[in-house]
Design a protein around this motif. Structure first.
Motif, PDB file in Angstrom:
ATOM      1  N   ARG A   1      30.928  -9.565  52.179  1.00  8.95           N
ATOM      2  CA  ARG A   1      30.649  -9.221  52.891  1.00  8.95           C
ATOM      3  C   ARG A   1      30.009  -7.875  52.971  1.00  8.95           C
ATOM      4  NH1 ARG A   1      34.919  -8.459  56.310  1.00  8.95           N
ATOM      5  NH2 ARG A   1      33.682  -6.882  57.702  1.00  8.95           N
ATOM      6  N   VAL A   2      29.726  -7.006  54.166  1.00  8.32           N
ATOM      7  CA  VAL A   2      28.424  -6.622  54.343  1.00  8.32           C
ATOM      8  C   VAL A   2      29.311  -5.454  54.816  1.00  8.32           C
ATOM      9  CG1 VAL A   2      26.527  -8.753  54.738  1.00  8.32           C
ATOM     10  CG2 VAL A   2      27.547  -7.352  56.868  1.00  8.32           C
ATOM     11  N   ASP A   3      27.972  -4.269  55.055  1.00  7.86           N
ATOM     12  CA  ASP A   3      28.617  -3.404  56.162  1.00  7.86           C
ATOM     13  C   ASP A   3      28.113  -3.089  57.353  1.00  7.86           C
ATOM     14  OD1 ASP A   3      29.648  -0.442  56.903  1.00  7.86           O
ATOM     15  OD2 ASP A   3      29.005   0.784  55.362  1.00  7.86           O
ATOM     16  N   ILE A   4      29.823  -3.527  57.469  1.00  4.71           N
ATOM     17  CA  ILE A   4      29.097  -3.730  60.215  1.00  4.71           C
ATOM     18  C   ILE A   4      28.511  -2.323  60.464  1.00  4.71           C
ATOM     19  CG2 ILE A   4      29.920  -4.316  61.907  1.00  4.71           C
ATOM     20  CD1 ILE A   4      31.709  -6.387  60.103  1.00  4.71           C
ATOM     21  N   LEU A   5      29.101  -1.399  59.573  1.00  2.54           N
ATOM     22  CA  LEU A   5      28.335  -0.518  60.100  1.00  2.54           C
ATOM     23  C   LEU A   5      26.579  -0.421  59.876  1.00  2.54           C
ATOM     24  CD1 LEU A   5      29.091   2.833  61.376  1.00  2.54           C
ATOM     25  CD2 LEU A   5      29.136   3.132  59.354  1.00  2.54           C
ATOM     26  N   ASP A   6      26.268  -0.358  58.507  1.00  2.74           N
ATOM     27  CA  ASP A   6      25.007  -0.596  58.858  1.00  2.74           C
ATOM     28  C   ASP A   6      24.173  -1.459  59.317  1.00  2.74           C
ATOM     29  OD1 ASP A   6      24.609   1.895  56.652  1.00  2.74           O
ATOM     30  OD2 ASP A   6      24.774   0.395  54.544  1.00  2.74           O
TER      31      ASP A   6
ATOM     32  N   LYS B   1      25.318  -2.955  62.081  1.00  4.07           N
ATOM     33  CA  LYS B   1      24.557  -2.437  63.674  1.00  4.07           C
ATOM     34  C   LYS B   1      23.099  -1.361  63.786  1.00  4.07           C
ATOM     35  CE  LYS B   1      26.756  -1.408  67.594  1.00  4.07           C
ATOM     36  NZ  LYS B   1      27.287  -0.965  68.822  1.00  4.07           N
ATOM     37  N   ALA B   2      23.942  -0.559  62.980  1.00 10.18           N
ATOM     38  CA  ALA B   2      22.150   0.508  62.572  1.00 10.18           C
ATOM     39  C   ALA B   2      21.190   0.154  62.263  1.00 10.18           C
ATOM     40  CB  ALA B   2      22.843   1.497  61.299  1.00 10.18           C
TER      41      ALA B   2
ATOM     42  N   GLY C   1      23.405  -1.110  52.882  1.00 10.35           N
ATOM     43  CA  GLY C   1      25.373  -1.998  52.851  1.00 10.35           C
ATOM     44  C   GLY C   1      24.749  -3.005  52.683  1.00 10.35           C
TER      45      GLY C   1
ATOM     46  N   LYS D   1      33.329  -1.839  52.729  1.00 12.10           N
ATOM     47  CA  LYS D   1      33.032  -3.015  53.024  1.00 12.10           C
ATOM     48  C   LYS D   1      34.450  -3.344  52.966  1.00 12.10           C
ATOM     49  CE  LYS D   1      28.423  -3.726  51.130  1.00 12.10           C
ATOM     50  NZ  LYS D   1      28.250  -4.615  49.893  1.00 12.10           N
TER      51      LYS D   1
ATOM     52  N   TYR E   1      32.326   1.660  66.841  1.00 16.03           N
ATOM     53  CA  TYR E   1      31.108   1.605  66.523  1.00 16.03           C
ATOM     54  C   TYR E   1      30.590   0.242  66.468  1.00 16.03           C
ATOM     55  CZ  TYR E   1      26.299   2.153  65.299  1.00 16.03           C
ATOM     56  OH  TYR E   1      24.872   1.762  64.363  1.00 16.03           O
TER      57      TYR E   1
END
Lengths: 336, 125
Positions: free
Chosen positions: A226-231, A233-234, A249, B52, B105
């Motif tokens: 998994r990757v951090d989706i927040l990161d 997108k940023a 991330g 995550k 987001y």
């Protein structure tokens, strides 16, 4: 060899990106420089290719039709298959792009049961597979918009929820991912069949392996690494507003996915994927079948240097006579 | 030729429309600020892991609770009662400014709250 070459090419790309990110910290190169270069090359190459196509002359309407052309009033005219108006052409091109009407007529040759003769039967599997593949790939592209749009529009979320309606695990399995994976697998296996393998080139496998690896890396990124989706997108927002920043991330799998997509983009203008533009530009589809209603004048219009038969005969008169060939200019019977 | 140029312009418009969309909404550089709780103890797992994989933790919780009847979850950070509303939202009491802000987001809309209760935010603190 035809299969091994593209396979190892993809494997090498994946290995280079993966190890580059994992062991040498080349995130800036694979995450920022490579996508920018590839995207620019893709757009420039795409436009150049289209302009090159557009510059080639289409002297007259070479439609291929599969319907009755406009004729006497009591013969019913097939308005879309053999269009004579701009509207008909538009409908035909739209039908072609959204439901692949000409692929629907795909057929295949095979031997009759007792092998006495060749028969042609309709082969709808390729059509169905292609339709599913393209539409669900489109849905996947639309779903990715959540990483590009802020705030995320409602319809993207709705689409995503419908796609994940099975709610199997968390994170849920998307129907589109399953269908696209299966259809790429089908498209690959189809090429292994002997007759199609015979006409396949490394490029045909390359593009399928490339798509397959993109899909696989995406699915792995969602369900396993998994990757951090927040990161993510940023990071993507940073890329499109030219303020790129590396976020920690994002695992190697993200860079593999991004790198493969970049390669795909760069490759589009030089590959058969240009059919995405070609479908609108194919003269057999996008021209009216009005060759018998309207005279199409040679668009180049330069004076053609003629050399008529009479002149030719005059030139070789002696040789012809010697060979005993009757001359039109002298033999009255030949002049009718 | 005119048609080709129109086609190419359409292509470019479609390709760059996300850029325009974000400029119009004015959120090009937006990054959600999460209201993380006042310190009440550590999260169920490490922060990066949670970031995550909290959905996987929740799935494990749900399956453990609903299917196997397990009521406690043991991790290196301590022992937790398995409860979405009672545990997660006890610390992350402001769902709107924590879970939702981040999910908006990322364009995620978990359907959990169709059934599960969202506690009211206490005004003080």
């Amino acid at each position: 060899m035809k299969i091994a070459l593209p396979f190892f090419a993809i494997a090498a790309i994946v290995a280079v990106i993966y190890s580059g990110v994992k062991f040498y910290n080349l995130q800036i190169f694979f995450g920022i420089v490579l996508p920018y270069i590839c995207f620019t090359l893709a757009i420039v190459g795409f436009i150049a290719r289209i302009i090159r196509w557009a510059a080639s002359p289409v002297p007259f309407h070479i439609t291929t039709v599969c319907g009755q052309q406009k004729s006497l009033p009591w013969i019913s005219h097939s308005k879309i298959e053999s269009p004579t108006t701009g509207m008909g052409v538009l409908l035909r091109v739209i039908g072609e792009t959204i439901v692949f009407r000409s692929l629907f007529r795909n057929d295949r040759a095979s031997l009759y049961k007792d092998k006495s003769r060749v028969i042609y039967s309709s082969d709808k599997l390729l059509w169905a597979g292609a339709l599913l593949f393209h539409w669900f790939l489109f849905i996947i592209v639309l779903r990715h918009l959540r990483l590009f749009l802020e705030p995320v529009p409602y319809w993207v979320i709705t689409l995503q929820n419908m796609d994940g309606i099975l709610e199997t695990t968390i994170p849920g399995v998307y129907i589109s991912n399953v269908i696209v994976s299966l259809s790429v697998l089908y498209l690959i296996l189809r090429r292994f069949r002997s007759r199609i393998r015979y006409i396949s080139l490394p490029a045909d496998y390359f593009i399928l392996f490339l798509l397959g690896s993109i899909i696989l890396s995406g699915i792995l990124m969602r369900h396993i690494y998994r990757v951090d989706i927040l990161d993510a997108k940023a990071f993507i927002m940073g890329l499109i507003y030219l303020k790129p920043l590396v976020h920690e991330g994002l695992g190697a799998m993200f860079y593999v996915h991004l790198g493969l997509v970049s390669v795909l983009f760069m490759y589009i203008p030089h590959s058969k994927l240009m059919h995405m533009a070609g479908i609108f530009l194919s003269p057999t589809r996008n021209l009216k079948n009005d060759s018998r209603m309207k005279r199409h004048i040679n668009p180049w219009g330069y004076p053609v240097k003629e050399h008529t038969y009479d002149e030719w005969e005059e030139e070789f008169k002696d040789a012809l006579k010697e060979a005993g060939i009757p001359l039109e200019g002298e033999d009255v019977r030949l002049r009718q | 030729m005119v048609k080709i140029i129109i086609g190419l312009i359409c292509l470019l418009i479609i390709l760059f429309s996300p850029v325009g969309y974000n400029v119009i909404t004015g959120r090009t550089g937006y990054i959600p600020l999460l209201k993380t709780p006042q310190y009440q103890g550590d999260c169920v797992e490490g922060t990066i892991y949670m970031r995550k994989r909290h959905m996987e933790v929740l799935e494990r919780w749900r399956n453990a609770y609903v299917r196997d009847g397990i009521k406690r979850y043991v991790s290196i950070n301590g022992i937790y009662n398995i409860s979405l509303t009672g545990t997660c939202l006890k610390c992350h009491s402001n769902k709107a400014e924590f879970c939702d802000r981040c999910h908006d987001y990322g364009g995620i809309k978990p359907g959990c709250w169709d059934c599960h209760h969202i506690p009211e935010i206490k005004a003080e603190k």
